[in-house]
Design a protein around this motif. Sequence first.
Motif, PDB file in Angstrom:
ATOM      1  N   TYR A   1      -7.102  -0.227  -3.252  1.00 22.08           N
ATOM      2  CA  TYR A   1      -6.318  -0.913  -2.061  1.00 22.08           C
ATOM      3  C   TYR A   1      -7.174  -2.570  -1.859  1.00 22.08           C
ATOM      4  O   TYR A   1      -6.497  -2.965  -1.085  1.00 22.08           O
ATOM      5  CB  TYR A   1      -6.815   0.175  -0.916  1.00 22.08           C
ATOM      6  CG  TYR A   1      -6.258   1.572  -0.758  1.00 22.08           C
ATOM      7  CD1 TYR A   1      -5.084   1.775  -0.673  1.00 22.08           C
ATOM      8  CD2 TYR A   1      -6.793   2.587  -2.154  1.00 22.08           C
ATOM      9  CE1 TYR A   1      -3.804   2.870  -0.686  1.00 22.08           C
ATOM     10  CE2 TYR A   1      -6.552   3.204  -2.123  1.00 22.08           C
ATOM     11  CZ  TYR A   1      -4.886   3.780  -1.404  1.00 22.08           C
ATOM     12  OH  TYR A   1      -4.056   4.960  -2.238  1.00 22.08           O
ATOM     13  N   ILE A  36       0.714  -1.085   0.021  1.00 19.57           N
ATOM     14  CA  ILE A  36      -0.343  -0.054   0.485  1.00 19.57           C
ATOM     15  C   ILE A  36       0.576   0.932  -0.334  1.00 19.57           C
ATOM     16  O   ILE A  36       0.652   2.095  -0.575  1.00 19.57           O
ATOM     17  CB  ILE A  36      -0.538  -0.191   1.628  1.00 19.57           C
ATOM     18  CG1 ILE A  36      -2.229  -1.313   1.037  1.00 19.57           C
ATOM     19  CG2 ILE A  36      -1.544   1.322   1.474  1.00 19.57           C
ATOM     20  CD1 ILE A  36      -3.342  -1.365   2.392  1.00 19.57           C
ATOM     21  N   THR A  72      -7.475   3.690   3.029  1.00 17.12           N
ATOM     22  CA  THR A  72      -6.229   2.866   2.944  1.00 17.12           C
ATOM     23  C   THR A  72      -5.261   2.109   3.624  1.00 17.12           C
ATOM     24  O   THR A  72      -4.686   1.386   3.359  1.00 17.12           O
ATOM     25  CB  THR A  72      -5.457   3.841   2.338  1.00 17.12           C
ATOM     26  OG1 THR A  72      -4.680   5.278   4.046  1.00 17.12           O
ATOM     27  CG2 THR A  72      -6.074   5.310   1.112  1.00 17.12           C
TER      28      THR A  72
END
Length: 215
Positions: free
Chosen positions: A86, A8, A200
């Motif tokens: 995500y 990420i 996120t």
Amino acid sequence: MQSLKSNIDEYKAAMKDKVPAEVREIMARCTADLMSAGVGKHALKTGDVMPDFKLPNQRGKVKRLYDYLAVSPVVLNIYRGGWCPYCNMEMKALHDALLQIEASGARLVGMAPETPDKAATTAEQNDLAIDILSDSGNRVAEKLGLVFELPEALRPIYQKFGIDLPAYNGDSSFKLPVPATYIIGMDGKIIFGFVNADYTQRLEPSEIIGKLAEI
């Protein structure tokens, strides 16, 4: 194996060169506003009992949560949709950890507001041989305290990204669930719950496996 957080973080760094600063600022501000407003703060948490529900999976077959729980604990992963990068990174990480999750005696089940055909695409793209439940209208997510409405400021941005939420979800509400992961015991009690209004931020599969080892 690289952690989900590392993937990420790399994606975020790459997006800085691809997304205009003003767009990133709007997205960050909207996320901060949702967190300040306490979105998700009333969601079910560790120790609560997960209500039973029935939803169609990506093949259109209706599945009942407590039927899963009659066989094993369940890891219920609630995501926004296959359009969300995500969510896809999370799904791929869960795919990599699936054998370990199953070896721990649990079953992984996905849930999102996207239509069954979109859920099927999400499963195929991430090579996930699991049930993904289609929570049309976020009816179940609403009961779990996870639902919010996508801010108006984000809607034209999503459209520019080619994200057509009404087409994905089959309605025009622009409602989405806060991403969440619940480990549910066979008695229906939530053994561990992860909810974060910052979309996120996701739970590491290694943490899921660690929690399952404690059961």
